[in-house]
Design an enzyme around this catalytic site. Structure first.
Site, PDB file in Angstrom:
ATOM      1  N   ARG A 136       0.808  -1.230   0.000  1.00 47.60           N
ATOM      2  CA  ARG A 136       0.000   0.000   0.000  1.00 47.60           C
ATOM      3  C   ARG A 136       0.840   1.280   0.000  1.00 47.60           C
ATOM      4  O   ARG A 136       0.313   2.378  -0.156  1.00 47.60           O
ATOM      5  CB  ARG A 136      -0.947  -0.010   1.205  1.00 47.60           C
ATOM      6  CG  ARG A 136      -2.169  -0.854   0.957  1.00 47.60           C
ATOM      7  CD  ARG A 136      -3.022  -0.971   2.203  1.00 47.60           C
ATOM      8  NE  ARG A 136      -2.470  -1.940   3.141  1.00 47.60           N
ATOM      9  CZ  ARG A 136      -2.900  -2.092   4.401  1.00 47.60           C
ATOM     10  NH1 ARG A 136      -3.856  -1.321   4.871  1.00 47.60           N
ATOM     11  NH2 ARG A 136      -2.362  -3.012   5.175  1.00 47.60           N
ATOM     12  N   ARG A 146      27.725  26.187   2.069  1.00 47.24           N
ATOM     13  CA  ARG A 146      27.792  24.857   1.456  1.00 47.24           C
ATOM     14  C   ARG A 146      28.833  24.004   2.177  1.00 47.24           C
ATOM     15  O   ARG A 146      29.573  24.497   3.018  1.00 47.24           O
ATOM     16  CB  ARG A 146      28.075  25.013  -0.038  1.00 47.24           C
ATOM     17  CG  ARG A 146      26.850  25.632  -0.764  1.00 47.24           C
ATOM     18  CD  ARG A 146      27.167  26.036  -2.164  1.00 47.24           C
ATOM     19  NE  ARG A 146      27.777  24.947  -2.893  1.00 47.24           N
ATOM     20  CZ  ARG A 146      28.650  25.110  -3.892  1.00 47.24           C
ATOM     21  NH1 ARG A 146      29.030  26.333  -4.280  1.00 47.24           N
ATOM     22  NH2 ARG A 146      29.156  24.072  -4.506  1.00 47.24           N
TER      23      ARG A 146
HETATM   24 CA    CA Z   1      -0.354  -4.938   9.262  1.00 46.89          CA
END
Ligand code: CA
Ligand code: UD1
Length: 459
Positions: A16, A336
């Site tokens: 997901r 930097r």
């Molecule tokens: Ca899970």
């Protein structure tokens, strides 16, 4: 007291997340998800950590390559949480004690909670203690079926539960303390006869009951602690909780934060007391900030060491640099990597530095580029100064001695060395070394043609 080892399950892909990268390497509050449970387990007393990796195991392993206390077990195919633990039996061979099982995608667990669970587990002589919590909406979680005296009878997964069981709102967090001898025998005996055809780690509760061993629930009040990260919205939510904790702990240690909700400070950053942090400040990486500093709005700091009483003015950005005591940087300065600035240095607006050493009390107050340079003490760099450090092929250094005064709009065509206490006239392009105590002047002589414009206009 028996020894504690941690087993962190991290073989899942994290579908997901919709990502090309394995879930546990996605970052929350500046550290990969996996770092959080590993750190919590260590703080709770785990001397060694075994990670069960599967998806992109090489990447997960590479992340811990310099950490000798972390070892790996490979789970080629993800056949379930019980199978994942069984895969770690070899890695923990010979270990006898309590095993703390955590999930790589549950980053908010607090070390104090793990310590509390371990203490209860030991004091009550349990073979297995399950960290649980009560939630309003238990959907998706394993439900904890309890018997008498806090004992657990079973854990039922959402997909296997009866309508009655689905009403239970005490859920399994996926975090456990288990005695090693019991654990590895129990996971070796699991079956996958269930709705998901997986080897469920949770079924070891049944094994404990069969052997008349104690399986207990240890409930945590704050459900946030066991929140899992499955998608990017939850990743952001977990990050927000972690950042809030970091900011609260900084404030309790004496740092003033004017709008903490707008500041992003990574774990591991150290900040001294009485430092004031204005809104919208980002501090990341391996950064140390001293006491009594003022960090104005929208400052971005990465991997810097900043001494006491430094002022970082609005909109300045800095990385991999060192700033000395009482220095003042910005507004809108850009340091930097490898800028090493001494005490009382002043870097003003629209000044960019890179790979420089600048001695105590030196100043570059406006519109300047200083790269590949060694600048002494009490040097004044005029507005518009540029070190021309790059000839198109190679970088060259500019060396400026103590007490030098550089007028406005000077260019140093490097390599150049300027002796101490010299003075360089405004507008000079320096192409030759300058001896100490000298005046350097390189300008085209000015010609005034009186009346020239008027004549042109009228003619
Ligand atoms: Ca899970
Ligand atoms: C699991 C629990 C559930 C609990 C929930 C809490 C089981 C059977 N169920 O369910 O009771 O409420 O966690 O979040 O354990 N993993 C592996 N290898 C595998 C499977 C999983 O390493 O083969 C890892 C995953 O990467 C993840 C963790 O184990 O870190 C949990 O796996 P997941 O599939 O999310 O378990 P759930 O079904 O959510």
């Amino acid at each position: 007291m028996s020894e504690v080892a941690a087993l962190v399950l991290a073989a899942g892909k994290g579908t997901r997340m919709k990502s090309g990268f394995v879930k546990v390497l996605h970052e929350a509050a500046g550290a990969p998800l996996i770092d959080w449970p590993v750190a919590a387990a260590r703080e709770a007393g785990a001397g060694r950590v075994v990670l069960v990796a599967g998806h992109q195991a090489d990447r997960v392993q590479a992340h811990f390559s310099t950490d000798p206390a972390v070892s790996f077990a490979l789970q080629q195919e993800q056949l379930g949480t019980g199978h994942a633990v069984a895969c770690a039996a070899g890695a923990l061979e010979g270990f006898s004690g309590t095993i703390l099982i955590l999930c790589g995608d549950v980053p908010l667990i607090r070390p104090e909670t793990l310590q509390g669970m371990l203490a209860a587990h030991r004091d009550l002589g349990a073979a297995l203690t399950v960290l649980t919590t009560h939630v309003d909406n238990p959907f998706g979680y394993g439900r904890v079926v309890k018997g008498e005296g806090g004992r657990i009878l079973r854990i039922v997964e959402q997909k296997d539960a009866t309508p009655e069981e689905l009403k239970i709102n005490e859920i399994n967090s996926g975090i456990y303390c288990v005695e090693s001898e019991f654990l590895f025998a129990a996971v070796a005996s699991l079956s996958n006869d269930n709705a998901q055809k997986e080897y469920y780690l949770t079924d070891i509760v049944l094994r404990a009951a069969e052997q008349e061993l104690l399986a207990l629930a240890f409930s945590v009040d704050d459900p946030d602690e066991v929140m899992g990260v499955n998608d990017r919205a939850q990743l952001a939510a977990a990050g927000a909780v972690l950042r809030k904790r970091i900011n609260e702990s900084l404030m309790l240690s004496g740092v003033t934060m004017i709008a903490p909700d707008t500041c992003y400070i990574d774990s591991g950053v150290k900040i001294g007391s009485d430092t004031i942090i204005h809104p919208n400040v980002h501090v990341s990486g391996n950064t140390i900030i001293g006491s009594e500093c003022v960090i104005e709005p929208s400052v971005v700091i990465r991997n810097c060491t900043i001494a006491d009483k430094v002022t970082l003015k609005a909109g300045s950005v800095m990385a991999d640099s060192v700033i000395g005591e009482e220095a003042a940087i910005g507004p809108m300065a850009h340091l930097r990597p490898d800028s090493q600035l001494g005490a009382h240095v002043k870097i003003g607006n629209f000044v960019e530095t890179k790979k420089i050493v600048m001695g105590e009390g030196s100043k570059a107050s406006h519109l300047t580029y200083l790269g590949d340079a060694s600048i002494g003490r009490d040097v004044n760099i005029g507005c518009g100064t540029i070190t021309c450090n790059y000839d198109g092929v190679k970088k060259h250094r500019t060396v400026i001695g103590d007490g030098v005064f550089v007028g406005s709009d000077v260019q140093f065509v490097a390599p150049i060395t300027v002796g101490a206490n010299s003075l360089i006239a405004a507008g000079t392009t320096v192409t030759q070394d300058i001896p100490p105590d000298s005046l350097a002047l390189a300008r085209v002589p000015q010609v005034n043609k009186v009346g020239w414009v008027k004549k042109k206009r009228e003619g």
